[in-house]
Scaffold this active site. Structure first.
Site, PDB file in Angstrom:
ATOM      1  N   CYS A  62      68.063  45.408  40.104  1.00  0.00           N
ATOM      2  CA  CYS A  62      67.432  46.709  40.353  1.00  0.00           C
ATOM      3  C   CYS A  62      68.152  47.824  39.624  1.00  0.00           C
ATOM      4  CB  CYS A  62      67.422  46.965  41.848  1.00  0.00           C
ATOM      5  SG  CYS A  62      66.804  45.549  42.750  1.00  0.00           S
TER       6      CYS A  62
ATOM      7  N   LYS B  69      60.891  55.854  42.666  1.00  0.00           N
ATOM      8  CA  LYS B  69      61.679  54.636  42.860  1.00  0.00           C
ATOM      9  C   LYS B  69      62.734  54.502  41.763  1.00  0.00           C
ATOM     10  CE  LYS B  69      63.391  50.765  43.621  1.00  0.00           C
ATOM     11  NZ  LYS B  69      63.129  49.490  44.174  1.00  0.00           N
TER      12      LYS B  69
HETATM   13  N1  SAJ Z   1      78.255  49.142  43.276  1.00  0.00           N
HETATM   14  C1  SAJ Z   1      79.433  49.679  42.807  1.00  0.00           C
HETATM   15  N2  SAJ Z   1      79.973  50.771  43.432  1.00  0.00           N
HETATM   16  C2  SAJ Z   1      79.357  51.340  44.514  1.00  0.00           C
HETATM   17  C3  SAJ Z   1      78.141  50.793  44.999  1.00  0.00           C
HETATM   18  C4  SAJ Z   1      77.607  49.686  44.342  1.00  0.00           C
HETATM   19  O1  SAJ Z   1      80.037  49.196  41.824  1.00  0.00           O
HETATM   20  O2  SAJ Z   1      79.917  52.311  45.038  1.00  0.00           O
HETATM   21  C5  SAJ Z   1      77.670  47.970  42.606  1.00  0.00           C
HETATM   22  C6  SAJ Z   1      77.549  46.750  43.515  1.00  0.00           C
HETATM   23  O3  SAJ Z   1      78.745  46.030  43.536  1.00  0.00           O
HETATM   24  C7  SAJ Z   1      76.405  45.997  42.865  1.00  0.00           C
HETATM   25  C8  SAJ Z   1      75.520  47.105  42.308  1.00  0.00           C
HETATM   26  O4  SAJ Z   1      76.323  48.270  42.269  1.00  0.00           O
HETATM   27  O5  SAJ Z   1      76.887  45.208  41.790  1.00  0.00           O
HETATM   28  C9  SAJ Z   1      74.271  47.386  43.087  1.00  0.00           C
HETATM   29  O6  SAJ Z   1      74.494  47.318  44.470  1.00  0.00           O
HETATM   30  P1  SAJ Z   1      73.868  48.343  45.536  1.00  0.00           P
HETATM   31  O7  SAJ Z   1      74.336  47.931  46.873  1.00  0.00           O
HETATM   32  O8  SAJ Z   1      74.179  49.730  45.135  1.00  0.00           O
HETATM   33  O9  SAJ Z   1      72.297  48.229  45.373  1.00  0.00           O
HETATM   34  P2  SAJ Z   1      71.240  46.975  45.256  1.00  0.00           P
HETATM   35  O10 SAJ Z   1      71.035  46.693  43.803  1.00  0.00           O
HETATM   36  O11 SAJ Z   1      71.581  45.857  46.148  1.00  0.00           O
HETATM   37  O12 SAJ Z   1      69.924  47.670  45.868  1.00  0.00           O
HETATM   38  C10 SAJ Z   1      69.421  48.870  45.296  1.00  0.00           C
HETATM   39  C11 SAJ Z   1      69.170  49.888  46.422  1.00  0.00           C
HETATM   40  N3  SAJ Z   1      68.911  51.199  45.850  1.00  0.00           N
HETATM   41  C12 SAJ Z   1      69.614  52.315  46.248  1.00  0.00           C
HETATM   42  O13 SAJ Z   1      70.502  52.259  47.081  1.00  0.00           O
HETATM   43  C13 SAJ Z   1      69.218  53.608  45.630  1.00  0.00           C
HETATM   44  C14 SAJ Z   1      67.994  49.443  47.285  1.00  0.00           C
HETATM   45  O14 SAJ Z   1      67.675  50.420  48.269  1.00  0.00           O
HETATM   46  C15 SAJ Z   1      66.769  49.171  46.396  1.00  0.00           C
HETATM   47  O15 SAJ Z   1      65.645  48.743  47.163  1.00  0.00           O
HETATM   48  C16 SAJ Z   1      67.157  48.063  45.428  1.00  0.00           C
HETATM   49  O16 SAJ Z   1      68.219  48.556  44.595  1.00  0.00           O
HETATM   50  C17 SAJ Z   1      65.927  47.700  44.615  1.00  0.00           C
HETATM   51  O17 SAJ Z   1      65.292  46.677  44.911  1.00  0.00           O
HETATM   52  O18 SAJ Z   1      65.545  48.470  43.730  1.00  0.00           O
END
Ligand code: SAJ
Length: 419
Positions: A270, A216
């Site tokens: 996360c 994870k």
């Molecule tokens: N972000 C960027 N650039 C990107 C993608 C995301 O700057 O290209 C930023 C987003 O704006 C945000 C942050 O990253 O601030 C996180 O967003 P996210 O959509 O990547 O992920 P989370 O935090 O909503 O959810 C993640 C997910 N993990 C993965 O995709 C590996 C989700 O599947 C997990 O269950 C979750 O963390 C968790 O609970 O751990």
């Protein structure tokens, strides 16, 4: 030959009714289990027992309302006995980015006096390697009459089954994502799989508890490192007068390149937290993961360093700050870099008029609400009045904005949506 069909619903106690615990409790209750949800927050407990929800997640409220009215889910502050426990409590970090397992410890102490033997305890919270063992040791310390040794009437079984659902898609992904199941002792993993099979159509990937914990963390660290790469490219590109979004779009045409998107930083609980659990576990071996965290954590400061000199040159500057959530089209402001940037702007520019635009909330968070120089403003009104437009979150309302409103404005687009 006769066969017995058992119609008895398994009993499940879900400890922690937050962003993961409540949807998991609801989906289990709607799939054949009798579920009790436990939380220390009396307000949340009362709301849930009225069939309502304490936070927004698409499709969750109808499921909760349904299972509460059918009597398959109830919430309480007192932990009851159940055949299965799911621990979905927070795992934040303390000073120095060290994991704080105190909520897991409290959950273990809560469950221990109720155990009769043969119960299954599943840790769902994202945790550093060894946390399932820590939970088991906590329970065993409280109850030396019980054992982890499989096969006796006094055995208690432990597994780790980390959640991997994406906020905004939780109710779908709970059912469709593959599930990693890590066994600590006996057939705990198989029992956890049988329980989760009630609602989860994904593949079950069986392993040991420690590997499941690390898997994870690895998923979120992978994403963090890749976002850090994009963020570093954005800073390099700024210095070279290159549009980083065009750069990434071009590079991603290569069949084996898939760079993520830069932004103002990484938010929520996360991705911004979990990689630190790896760093805390193996500090000498995790320099890449640590650096990625530092790169992403430095991005809000970089945005401010670019904007503040321009803002200081304009008397009584008016800034439209578009977005406070941690990512698009949700109302979740937890650990949001946008919120952090707006707070620091308010500190640095006491004379400014900062118009925060967040279409998904109707009240500013308290630390912004109490500021004289920050108001929650509607998007067109804010952009119209602003000298500087700062795009922080790519909410649909902003990506669709009439671009002619931006002429004559200083524009900082941290998400690359306006070209
Ligand atoms: N972000 C960027 N650039 C990107 C993608 C995301 O700057 O290209 C930023 C987003 O704006 C945000 C942050 O990253 O601030 C996180 O967003 P996210 O959509 O990547 O992920 P989370 O935090 O909503 O959810 C993640 C997910 N993990 C993965 O995709 C590996 C989700 O599947 C997990 O269950 C979750 O963390 C968790 O609970 O751990």
């Amino acid at each position: 030959m006769t066969s017995t069909v058992t119609t008895q619903r398994p009993s499940v106690a879900v400890i922690g009714l937050g962003y993961i615990g409540l949807p998991t409790a609801a989906v289990l209750a709607s799939s054949g289990a009798n579920v009790v949800g436990i939380d220390i927050n009396q307000k949340a407990v009362d709301l849930i027992n009225q069939g309502e929800v304490p936070f927004v997640e698409p499709d969750m409220s109808t499921t909760v309302a349904g299972v509460v009215s059918q009597g398959y889910l109830r919430a309480t502050t007192e932990t009851p006995h159940a055949d299965n426990y799911i621990v979905a409590v927070p795992t934040p970090f303390k000073d120095g980015h060290q994991p704080d397992l105190s909520f897991i410890e409290t959950a273990g102490k809560q469950i221990a006096p109720l155990l009769e033997g043969n119960e299954l305890i599943i840790l769902e919270s994202t945790s550093p390697p060894g946390a399932t063992e820590f939970l088991a040791e906590t329970v065993m310390r409280e109850r030396p009459d019980l054992t982890l040794k499989p096969g006796s009437a006094q055995t208690v079984y432990f597994a780790h089954c980390p959640e991997r659902v994406l906020p905004g898609r939780i109710m779908i992904e709970l059912r469709t994502n593959d599930r990693i199941v890590g066994t600590l002792n006996g057939n705990a993993g198989e029992r956890a799989r049988d329980l989760y099979e009630l609602f989860c159509e994904g593949e079950f990937l069986m392993t040991d508890a420690r590997t499941a914990e690390m898997a994870k963390l690895t998923e979120n660290a992978y994403r963090d490192v890749n976002i850090a790469f994009a963020n570093e490219l954005s800073v390099i590109s700024d210095g070279l007068d290159i549009n980083v979004w065009e750069l990434i779009r071009l590079a991603n045409h290569h069949p084996r390149v898939n760079i993520l998107q830069p932004g103002p930083g990484v938010g929520e609980h996360c991705i911004a937290v979990d990689p630190w659990f790896i760093v805390a576990t193996a500090p000498q071996q995790s320099s890449l993961i640590r650096t990625a965290r530092e790169v992403n954590d430095s991005k809000p400061g970089y945005v401010l360093d670019k904007l503040l000199p321009q803002a200081r040159r304009i008397q009584d500057v008016r800034i439209a700050a578009l977005g406070l959530a941690f990512k698009p089209n949700i109302d979740d402001l937890r650990e949001s870099p946008a919120r952090q940037i707006v707070g620091q702007l308010a500190d640095e520019l006491p004379q400014a008029n900062i118009m925060a635009v967040e279409p998904n909330i109707d009240r500013l968070p308290s630390e912004l609400e109490e500021r004289d120089n920050v108001t929650l403003t509607e998007v067109n009104e804010a952009v119209h009045a602003a000298d500087i437009v700062l795009l922080l979150v790519d909410h649909t309302e902003f990506t669709r904005l009439d671009r002619t409103l931006l002429t004559q404005k200083i524009v900082h687009d941290t998400r690359g949506v306006w070209g």
